[in-house]
Every structure is written in structure tokens, then in C-alpha cells.
Design a protein around this motif. Sequence first.
Motif, PDB file in Angstrom:
ATOM      1  N   ILE A 260     -47.390 -43.148  55.125  1.00  0.00           N
ATOM      2  CA  ILE A 260     -47.783 -41.742  54.987  1.00  0.00           C
ATOM      3  C   ILE A 260     -46.559 -40.838  54.923  1.00  0.00           C
ATOM      4  O   ILE A 260     -46.487 -39.898  54.127  1.00  0.00           O
ATOM      5  N   VAL A 261     -45.562 -41.140  55.762  1.00  0.00           N
ATOM      6  CA  VAL A 261     -44.358 -40.318  55.826  1.00  0.00           C
ATOM      7  C   VAL A 261     -43.471 -40.512  54.599  1.00  0.00           C
ATOM      8  O   VAL A 261     -42.887 -39.556  54.080  1.00  0.00           O
ATOM      9  N   TRP A 262     -43.377 -41.740  54.108  1.00  0.00           N
ATOM     10  CA  TRP A 262     -42.412 -42.055  53.053  1.00  0.00           C
ATOM     11  C   TRP A 262     -42.949 -41.908  51.633  1.00  0.00           C
ATOM     12  O   TRP A 262     -42.175 -41.667  50.701  1.00  0.00           O
ATOM     13  N   SER A 263     -44.240 -42.057  51.425  1.00  0.00           N
ATOM     14  CA  SER A 263     -44.784 -42.022  50.057  1.00  0.00           C
ATOM     15  C   SER A 263     -44.364 -40.793  49.256  1.00  0.00           C
ATOM     16  O   SER A 263     -43.960 -40.920  48.090  1.00  0.00           O
ATOM     17  N   PRO A 264     -44.436 -39.568  49.834  1.00  0.00           N
ATOM     18  CA  PRO A 264     -44.060 -38.399  49.022  1.00  0.00           C
ATOM     19  C   PRO A 264     -42.607 -38.402  48.571  1.00  0.00           C
ATOM     20  O   PRO A 264     -42.256 -37.709  47.612  1.00  0.00           O
ATOM     21  N   ASN A 265     -41.753 -39.169  49.246  1.00  0.00           N
ATOM     22  CA  ASN A 265     -40.341 -39.219  48.874  1.00  0.00           C
ATOM     23  C   ASN A 265     -40.032 -40.316  47.859  1.00  0.00           C
ATOM     24  O   ASN A 265     -38.949 -40.313  47.265  1.00  0.00           O
ATOM     25  N   LEU A 266     -40.957 -41.226  47.660  1.00  0.00           N
ATOM     26  CA  LEU A 266     -40.728 -42.357  46.761  1.00  0.00           C
ATOM     27  C   LEU A 266     -41.564 -42.291  45.489  1.00  0.00           C
ATOM     28  O   LEU A 266     -41.162 -42.822  44.452  1.00  0.00           O
ATOM     29  N   VAL A 267     -42.730 -41.662  45.571  1.00  0.00           N
ATOM     30  CA  VAL A 267     -43.694 -41.655  44.470  1.00  0.00           C
ATOM     31  C   VAL A 267     -43.736 -40.254  43.871  1.00  0.00           C
ATOM     32  O   VAL A 267     -44.133 -39.292  44.538  1.00  0.00           O
ATOM     33  N   ARG A 268     -43.325 -40.114  42.610  1.00  0.00           N
ATOM     34  CA  ARG A 268     -43.260 -38.762  42.039  1.00  0.00           C
ATOM     35  C   ARG A 268     -43.343 -38.798  40.523  1.00  0.00           C
ATOM     36  O   ARG A 268     -42.735 -39.641  39.869  1.00  0.00           O
ATOM     37  N   SER A 269     -44.133 -37.867  39.985  1.00  0.00           N
ATOM     38  CA  SER A 269     -44.209 -37.657  38.539  1.00  0.00           C
ATOM     39  C   SER A 269     -44.200 -36.151  38.314  1.00  0.00           C
ATOM     40  O   SER A 269     -43.836 -35.386  39.208  1.00  0.00           O
ATOM     41  N   ASP A 270     -44.628 -35.711  37.142  1.00  0.00           N
ATOM     42  CA  ASP A 270     -44.711 -34.271  36.899  1.00  0.00           C
ATOM     43  C   ASP A 270     -46.104 -33.730  37.205  1.00  0.00           C
ATOM     44  O   ASP A 270     -46.419 -32.592  36.876  1.00  0.00           O
ATOM     45  N   ASN A 271     -46.942 -34.550  37.858  1.00  0.00           N
ATOM     46  CA  ASN A 271     -48.301 -34.131  38.212  1.00  0.00           C
ATOM     47  C   ASN A 271     -48.530 -34.387  39.705  1.00  0.00           C
ATOM     48  O   ASN A 271     -48.875 -35.502  40.097  1.00  0.00           O
ATOM     49  N   PRO A 272     -48.335 -33.371  40.563  1.00  0.00           N
ATOM     50  CA  PRO A 272     -48.462 -33.573  42.008  1.00  0.00           C
ATOM     51  C   PRO A 272     -49.824 -34.096  42.440  1.00  0.00           C
ATOM     52  O   PRO A 272     -49.911 -34.886  43.379  1.00  0.00           O
ATOM     53  N   VAL A 273     -50.891 -33.681  41.761  1.00  0.00           N
ATOM     54  CA  VAL A 273     -52.230 -34.134  42.141  1.00  0.00           C
ATOM     55  C   VAL A 273     -52.345 -35.645  41.975  1.00  0.00           C
ATOM     56  O   VAL A 273     -52.863 -36.357  42.843  1.00  0.00           O
TER      57      VAL A 273
END
Length: 394
Positions: free
Chosen positions: A346-359
Motif C-alpha cells: 500500500i505504501v510503495w505502490s504509488p511510488n512504483l506504478v505510474r502512467s499519465d492516468n492517475p485513475v
Amino acid sequence: MFSGFAAPPKPLSNTEMLDLVREQILREAGVDFESRPVLAVYACYLPNPAAANYDTLLNFFFQRLNDFVENDYVVVLFAAGIQHQPGWSWLYKAYSHMGRKYRKNLKSLYVVHPSLWPRLIIQGMGAVVSPKFARKVHWVYNLDQLGASVPLNQLFIPDVIREVDAGTSKAKPSTLIDTPKEDNPDQLSKVFGAPLHDIMGANGEKGIPRVIADCIHYIRTDGLETEGIFRRSPSSKQLQHAKRAYNRDDEHFELQKSGDVHLACVLLKSFFRDLPEPVFSGAMYDVIRGIHACENENEQVKFIGNAVVPLLPVPTFQLVAAIFSLLHQVHLNSDKNLMTANNLTIVWSPNLVRSDNPVVDFSMGALGAQGGGAGTMIKLCIERYPDIFVQIEP
């Protein structure tokens, strides 16, 4: 004959109110510039009190909030466009429901486009709102100003908020938002935000960056049993000082003398969040989703090793192998630090998984069958690190 009175609105069911909270009123919005989870609250979606039981709505709101409050977190309240203003008694009840765990870990509350309504609420609640909590409230008068504290590309901005923002001719200064100033970029060698191939070499020949090595060593030495590790934040001044030191390649900077282990944790998350090319980018999402077709966990582990890991460039592989090795050790000490593989994901996913669509990013990083697969993958990389990384050569 026609009545002069409008028909009462159709009452919302509990299911409809729960969906309203989860899909419109309270949304995940990635992480801020210090890698703290951001939650966006939209006053414009508050329902008509004649159609909704606001006590039930409040319960659903806090149920949703419970998913995040174990970590340090930030809230952005979009006050513009509100059509149905809750009563004072309900607002006092809402604050009284905010137990210590909600208030303690809330680091900042940004109130965007504050009209008289939210200002009166905060001022009127001064008798019950603690001074410490009040200091966390920041008035933000336009989106540009908000962008100094929270990445705007991660936020869903409804049309009504954009219209209000367009009508804001001049930004009103806010003395409450303290955004640390960076050094002149021309004077820095730059580590945070630089491409990995520049820092590590095209084939990783320059090795793991110093900041990563220092942080991993510090955490392994002093932090594996620290309760809530990777959930807490250092002071902004400590973080900015450390980032400037590493960007300058300051040989005299000693991480372990500059802050506690939480500084090392946030530096790690910030490094990954600032990468121009994320570890698991949008181009990999279709492949990652294939993990749901696997019949069991062992098949999922093989899928990660055979289908996902080979997509990583050599420097990226070296870096994530080092990080997942550390997270595996943290997970093995979860009886003391309380950070299970689930919590770490939960803590790390936002720092590793990213595209140009936040949703889409939030969906990909979610755990379980309802998620897009990246959350499941990261959790297994933590739990089953030896089975995924140890036998693989970059």
C-alpha cells in the motif's frame, strides 16, 4: 392542478451513499512531493440532506478513511461548487469522530478556493479544534498555488473547480504554505529526478546510487524493527536538506547523523517517485494484468519472473532487486515493525506504478482480484523475493 412545492428528492440507499463516498466525495490522489499519500475531498459532491442520511454518510466516510490513516497522509479539500452545506451540529460531530489516529497522522489539510463557508467553519470550531490541528490547515487560493505542494497531474479536477479557478484573477498569498526552496539546478549534480541510465550507466556499470545504498544500509542496521517503518515522515527541512546534499554529492553528509530512520525511508520513496521513467510504467500495464490469469500463487511468481521482470532495463532491475530485498527483510520482521507485505505494498505502490492516468494507476496498484494486478505483483515481490529475483541475472 400543479402544486407549488417541488417533489422531495428520492432517498439515497446505503449502497448509493457508499458508492458516492468511494467514487466521488473521497478519492485517492497519489502521493505528495514527500511521498505521503494524498486524499482529495470534493465538497461539490455532497448530496442533498433531504435525500441522504448524513450520519450514515459520515460513517462511510470514516470507513473509507481507515484505509489510509495508519500512514502519514495529506488531505486536499476542494471547497468550491458546494450546493448543500452541512449543518454546524453535523460538522462538530464529524470533528469529534476524528480520533487521535486521524489527527496525528494527518500532516496537512489544504483547503482549496476557500469561501466564507469553510473559513467560518474552522474559525467557529476554534474552541474544539486543537491549536496543533489548526496549524495543519493551509488556505490555498488557486490551483497553481496548490501545485507547489501536491502534483496537480495526480488530482481529478471537476469542471466546477476549474471554472472557479479560471475566475481567480490574482493568487492571494498564503503564508501558511512553506515550500522549501531548492538550490540552483545548475549548481547540482542532480540525483533525484535524473534518468537512471545517467546515474547508473546504460548497463548499470556505475552501480547503485549512493543515496539508495546509504538508505538501505541505515534501515538494515537500525530500522528493521521500527514500528510503522515507511509509514512516517521526517520534517520537511530534514528531507530537503538531505536531498540537496545528495544532489550536490556532498561527501561530508552523513545520513545516520542527519535524521532518524524515517528520513531514509522517505528518501527511498522520493527517489522512486521522482524518476522520469517509473519502474512499472503504463506501457507495462497490459502485461501485468496477465497475473490474474494465473491459477495459483506459484504460477503468479513464475509469471512475474518470466513475463514482467525481463521488461525492466538493467539499471531498473538492479535498483528494484535491491529495494525488494530490503522490503523482504522488513516484511520478515513484521511481528515487531507491524509492516506486513500488504502494508508495504500500500505504501510503495504509488511510488512504483505510474502512467499519465492517475485513475488507472490507483486501480493497477490496488490489492486483490479487484485491482489491476500491480498490487498483487508488488506484494509477491516482497513476500517471495528469493523466488523471483535471486535466480535472475540482469
